[in-house]
Design a protein around this motif. Structure first.
Motif, PDB file in Angstrom:
ATOM      1  N   ASP A 116       0.828  -1.199   0.000  1.00  0.00           N
ATOM      2  CA  ASP A 116       0.000   0.000   0.000  1.00  0.00           C
ATOM      3  C   ASP A 116       0.872   1.262   0.000  1.00  0.00           C
ATOM      4  OD1 ASP A 116      -1.937   1.878   0.270  1.00  0.00           O
ATOM      5  OD2 ASP A 116      -2.560   1.303   2.284  1.00  0.00           O
ATOM      6  N   ALA A 117       0.702   2.085  -1.034  1.00  0.00           N
ATOM      7  CA  ALA A 117       1.493   3.317  -1.126  1.00  0.00           C
ATOM      8  C   ALA A 117       1.122   4.296  -0.022  1.00  0.00           C
ATOM      9  CB  ALA A 117       1.296   3.956  -2.502  1.00  0.00           C
ATOM     10  N   GLY A 118      -0.154   4.312   0.362  1.00  0.00           N
ATOM     11  CA  GLY A 118      -0.574   5.208   1.428  1.00  0.00           C
ATOM     12  C   GLY A 118       0.066   4.851   2.758  1.00  0.00           C
ATOM     13  N   GLU A 125       6.211   9.510   6.948  1.00  0.00           N
ATOM     14  CA  GLU A 125       5.845  10.736   7.659  1.00  0.00           C
ATOM     15  C   GLU A 125       6.091  10.583   9.160  1.00  0.00           C
ATOM     16  OE1 GLU A 125       1.929  13.687   8.030  1.00  0.00           O
ATOM     17  OE2 GLU A 125       1.911  11.937   6.732  1.00  0.00           O
ATOM     18  N   HIS A 126       5.773   9.410   9.690  1.00  0.00           N
ATOM     19  CA  HIS A 126       6.005   9.143  11.114  1.00  0.00           C
ATOM     20  C   HIS A 126       7.481   9.293  11.459  1.00  0.00           C
ATOM     21  CE1 HIS A 126       5.287   6.736  14.919  1.00  0.00           C
ATOM     22  NE2 HIS A 126       6.598   6.632  14.783  1.00  0.00           N
ATOM     23  N   GLU A 127       8.345   8.669  10.670  1.00  0.00           N
ATOM     24  CA  GLU A 127       9.775   8.688  10.978  1.00  0.00           C
ATOM     25  C   GLU A 127      10.378  10.080  10.792  1.00  0.00           C
ATOM     26  OE1 GLU A 127      10.931   6.256  12.454  1.00  0.00           O
ATOM     27  OE2 GLU A 127       9.297   4.874  12.049  1.00  0.00           O
ATOM     28  N   LEU A 128       9.918  10.811   9.787  1.00  0.00           N
ATOM     29  CA  LEU A 128      10.454  12.149   9.573  1.00  0.00           C
ATOM     30  C   LEU A 128       9.943  13.134  10.623  1.00  0.00           C
ATOM     31  CD1 LEU A 128      10.420  12.345   5.686  1.00  0.00           C
ATOM     32  CD2 LEU A 128      12.409  12.254   7.196  1.00  0.00           C
ATOM     33  N   PHE A 129       8.825  12.834  11.258  1.00  0.00           N
ATOM     34  CA  PHE A 129       8.410  13.653  12.394  1.00  0.00           C
ATOM     35  C   PHE A 129       9.415  13.482  13.531  1.00  0.00           C
ATOM     36  CE2 PHE A 129       6.004  14.937  16.094  1.00  0.00           C
ATOM     37  CZ  PHE A 129       5.308  16.039  15.631  1.00  0.00           C
ATOM     38  N   HIS A 130       9.913  12.252  13.714  1.00  0.00           N
ATOM     39  CA  HIS A 130      10.989  12.036  14.691  1.00  0.00           C
ATOM     40  C   HIS A 130      12.211  12.875  14.322  1.00  0.00           C
ATOM     41  CE1 HIS A 130       8.859   9.060  16.868  1.00  0.00           C
ATOM     42  NE2 HIS A 130       8.981   8.084  15.986  1.00  0.00           N
ATOM     43  N   ALA A 131      12.484  12.968  13.017  1.00  0.00           N
ATOM     44  CA  ALA A 131      13.641  13.747  12.571  1.00  0.00           C
ATOM     45  C   ALA A 131      13.468  15.218  12.925  1.00  0.00           C
ATOM     46  CB  ALA A 131      13.820  13.574  11.061  1.00  0.00           C
ATOM     47  N   ALA A 132      12.264  15.754  12.688  1.00  0.00           N
ATOM     48  CA  ALA A 132      12.019  17.160  13.002  1.00  0.00           C
ATOM     49  C   ALA A 132      12.116  17.416  14.507  1.00  0.00           C
ATOM     50  CB  ALA A 132      10.634  17.574  12.480  1.00  0.00           C
ATOM     51  N   LEU A 133      11.559  16.537  15.310  1.00  0.00           N
ATOM     52  CA  LEU A 133      11.650  16.688  16.757  1.00  0.00           C
ATOM     53  C   LEU A 133      13.089  16.512  17.240  1.00  0.00           C
ATOM     54  CD1 LEU A 133       8.480  14.822  18.117  1.00  0.00           C
ATOM     55  CD2 LEU A 133       9.010  17.242  18.341  1.00  0.00           C
ATOM     56  N   GLY A 134      13.796  15.561  16.620  1.00  0.00           N
ATOM     57  CA  GLY A 134      15.192  15.355  16.996  1.00  0.00           C
ATOM     58  C   GLY A 134      16.041  16.584  16.739  1.00  0.00           C
ATOM     59  N   HIS A 135      15.745  17.294  15.642  1.00  0.00           N
ATOM     60  CA  HIS A 135      16.488  18.516  15.341  1.00  0.00           C
ATOM     61  C   HIS A 135      16.146  19.616  16.340  1.00  0.00           C
ATOM     62  CE1 HIS A 135      17.694  22.170  13.129  1.00  0.00           C
ATOM     63  NE2 HIS A 135      18.620  21.388  12.584  1.00  0.00           N
ATOM     64  N   LYS A 136      14.893  19.716  16.738  1.00  0.00           N
ATOM     65  CA  LYS A 136      14.489  20.734  17.712  1.00  0.00           C
ATOM     66  C   LYS A 136      15.168  20.482  19.060  1.00  0.00           C
ATOM     67  CE  LYS A 136      10.391  22.716  19.996  1.00  0.00           C
ATOM     68  NZ  LYS A 136      10.602  24.113  19.593  1.00  0.00           N
ATOM     69  N   PHE A 137      15.341  19.221  19.432  1.00  0.00           N
ATOM     70  CA  PHE A 137      15.933  18.865  20.716  1.00  0.00           C
ATOM     71  C   PHE A 137      17.380  18.395  20.576  1.00  0.00           C
ATOM     72  CE2 PHE A 137      11.492  18.875  21.745  1.00  0.00           C
ATOM     73  CZ  PHE A 137      11.428  19.193  23.092  1.00  0.00           C
ATOM     74  N   ALA A 153       4.242  11.518  16.918  1.00  0.00           N
ATOM     75  CA  ALA A 153       4.505  10.979  15.580  1.00  0.00           C
ATOM     76  C   ALA A 153       3.330  10.140  15.093  1.00  0.00           C
ATOM     77  CB  ALA A 153       5.787  10.146  15.600  1.00  0.00           C
ATOM     78  N   VAL A 154       2.747   9.348  15.977  1.00  0.00           N
ATOM     79  CA  VAL A 154       1.596   8.536  15.591  1.00  0.00           C
ATOM     80  C   VAL A 154       0.382   9.431  15.344  1.00  0.00           C
ATOM     81  CG1 VAL A 154      -0.001   6.746  16.350  1.00  0.00           C
ATOM     82  CG2 VAL A 154       2.442   6.495  16.788  1.00  0.00           C
ATOM     83  N   HIS A 155       0.204  10.431  16.198  1.00  0.00           N
ATOM     84  CA  HIS A 155      -0.941  11.337  16.044  1.00  0.00           C
ATOM     85  C   HIS A 155      -0.886  12.072  14.708  1.00  0.00           C
ATOM     86  CE1 HIS A 155      -4.113  14.159  17.261  1.00  0.00           C
ATOM     87  NE2 HIS A 155      -3.372  15.092  16.709  1.00  0.00           N
ATOM     88  N   LEU A 156       0.290  12.497  14.318  1.00  0.00           N
ATOM     89  CA  LEU A 156       0.425  13.287  13.091  1.00  0.00           C
ATOM     90  C   LEU A 156       0.321  12.417  11.843  1.00  0.00           C
ATOM     91  CD1 LEU A 156       0.940  16.265  12.297  1.00  0.00           C
ATOM     92  CD2 LEU A 156       3.329  15.638  11.949  1.00  0.00           C
ATOM     93  N   SER A 157       0.852  11.193  11.897  1.00  0.00           N
ATOM     94  CA  SER A 157       0.921  10.354  10.699  1.00  0.00           C
ATOM     95  C   SER A 157      -0.144   9.275  10.659  1.00  0.00           C
ATOM     96  CB  SER A 157       2.293   9.676  10.626  1.00  0.00           C
ATOM     97  OG  SER A 157       2.470   8.791  11.727  1.00  0.00           O
ATOM     98  N   ASP A 158      -0.771   8.978  11.805  1.00  0.00           N
ATOM     99  CA  ASP A 158      -1.747   7.895  11.906  1.00  0.00           C
ATOM    100  C   ASP A 158      -1.122   6.549  11.527  1.00  0.00           C
ATOM    101  OD1 ASP A 158      -4.246   6.905  12.561  1.00  0.00           O
ATOM    102  OD2 ASP A 158      -4.962   6.966  10.495  1.00  0.00           O
ATOM    103  N   ALA A 159       0.138   6.367  11.875  1.00  0.00           N
ATOM    104  CA  ALA A 159       0.828   5.106  11.587  1.00  0.00           C
ATOM    105  C   ALA A 159       2.028   4.979  12.501  1.00  0.00           C
ATOM    106  CB  ALA A 159       1.286   5.052  10.126  1.00  0.00           C
TER     107      ALA A 159
END
Length: 344
Positions: A116-118, A125-137, A153-159
């Motif tokens: 599934d592409a979705g 998206e979930h993993e890159l949210f970790h990347a964005a938070l990791g950069h902030k902290f 990360a789960v809330h934002l990506s639903d996965a």
């Protein structure tokens, strides 16, 4: 002449504005630059990952109020051996994708994009949210609780990294909350359990608790919480400033809410025990059928005892004849007609 000067000035202003917009777009592209490395992946796949990755980072940056800079790498491992190599053997066996903070890299198994592409985009998206938070902290990586990191990360990506049903995890969370088996969020500050079932419970708790916090103060409240943690506040202090209570009090309030069964939980409980209901029903049918057979044999046995020889010589009309003799016409009138009645 004045009109010409005005038109020239307007054109110059528009040109400068477009140039500035182009420069900003280029800067944003450089800030969210994604490098894709895959084994055997097509150029079209790499372009899709790069495009979806930049979009995911932009979404994460807007959500947390922080724009990460510098390139991020997305590795698509062709097999388990490559996945182990890219992750350094630190990822659990059930994980389909992880973010490696030290390498600023997302590592994904090949099966994550084979179906599934979705789902692939959501996991990315979930993993890159970790990347964005990791950069902030990046200056204080230990200040961000793992439960908050994963829950957001789960809330934002639903996965998340394990393709399991959220409805099932919600039912497991309800059972844990009702039985007093929920995990302590203090134990989930620096890491999650490695076992698949207990990790699912940790993810379900984190997601549900973070979603509960967002319902109380919205995304702005979460941004204030993240800012406080990044500035050096402890978890309790940061939570009290935004939500008016510390982790213990908030988690107790949330847990009381989580222990209340929602309609989806009732449905999942029913379907989880559906096979039990089927077998119970079949057992009851067998018992009823057995009782009917037993009572039938018992009636036959009693009949043989009353009428030896299988009831030979017995005529049901004899019972009617005896009743006819006892019938008092003066008191009761003529007896009702019956099929096969013999009139004397």
């Amino acid at each position: 002449m004045t009109r010409m000067r005005y038109a020239a000035g307007l054109a110059a202003a528009l040109f400068a504005l477009l140039a500035a917009a182009g420069f900003a777009g280029a800067s944003e592209s450089r800030a969210f630059r994604i490098e894709v490395k895959s084994s055997g992946g097509s150029r079209g796949l790499e372009e899709a990952v790069r495009r979806d990755g930049e979009r995911a980072l932009a979404k994460a940056a807007k959500f947390i109020g922080h724009e990460p800079t510098g390139p991020f790498v997305v590795y698509i491992a062709a097999d388990d051996a490559e996945f182990e190599e890219y992750t350094g053997g630190m990822a659990p066996s059930w994980a389909i994708a992880v973010y490696v903070h030290d390498r600023r890299a997302v590592v994904m198994r090949a099966e994550s994009f084979a179906g599934d592409a979705g789902y692939f985009s959501s996991v990315l998206e979930h993993e890159l949210f970790h990347a964005a938070l990791g950069h902030k902290f990046r200056a204080r990586p230990g200040a961000l609780p793992r439960w908050l990191n994963e829950g957001l990360a789960v809330h934002l990506s639903d996965a998340w990294e394990s393709p399991e049903s959220w409805h099932k995890r919600r039912a497991d969370l309800y059972n844990a909350a009702r039985k007093g088996a929920a995990l302590d969020f203090n134990d989930l500050h620096y890491g999650f359990p490695s076992g698949k079932f207990i990790a699912e419970l940790a993810y379900a708790q984190s997601h549900d608790f973070v979603s509960w916090l967002i319902k109380r103060k919205g995304e702005a409240g979460i941004r204030h919480l993240l800012d406080g943690l990044a500035d050096g506040d402890s978890v309790d202090v940061a939570l009290k400033r935004v939500y008016g209570d510390g982790l213990e009090g908030l988690s107790a309030d949330w847990l009381a809410q989580a222990a209340k069964p929602a309609p989806i939980v009732w449905a999942m409980q029913f379907f989880a025990a559906f096979d039990t209901y089927i077998w119970t029903g079949m057992a009851l049918l067998v018992i009823v059928a057995g009782m009917k057979v037993f009572l039938g044999f018992r009636r036959k046995r009693k009949f043989k005892l009353v009428y030896p020889g299988g009831g030979s010589g017995y005529d049901p009309e004899d019972d009617w004849d005896e009743l006819d003799e006892e019938w008092d016409i003066d008191d009761y009138g003529h007896r009702p007609w019956r099929p096969g009645r013999r009139d004397n």
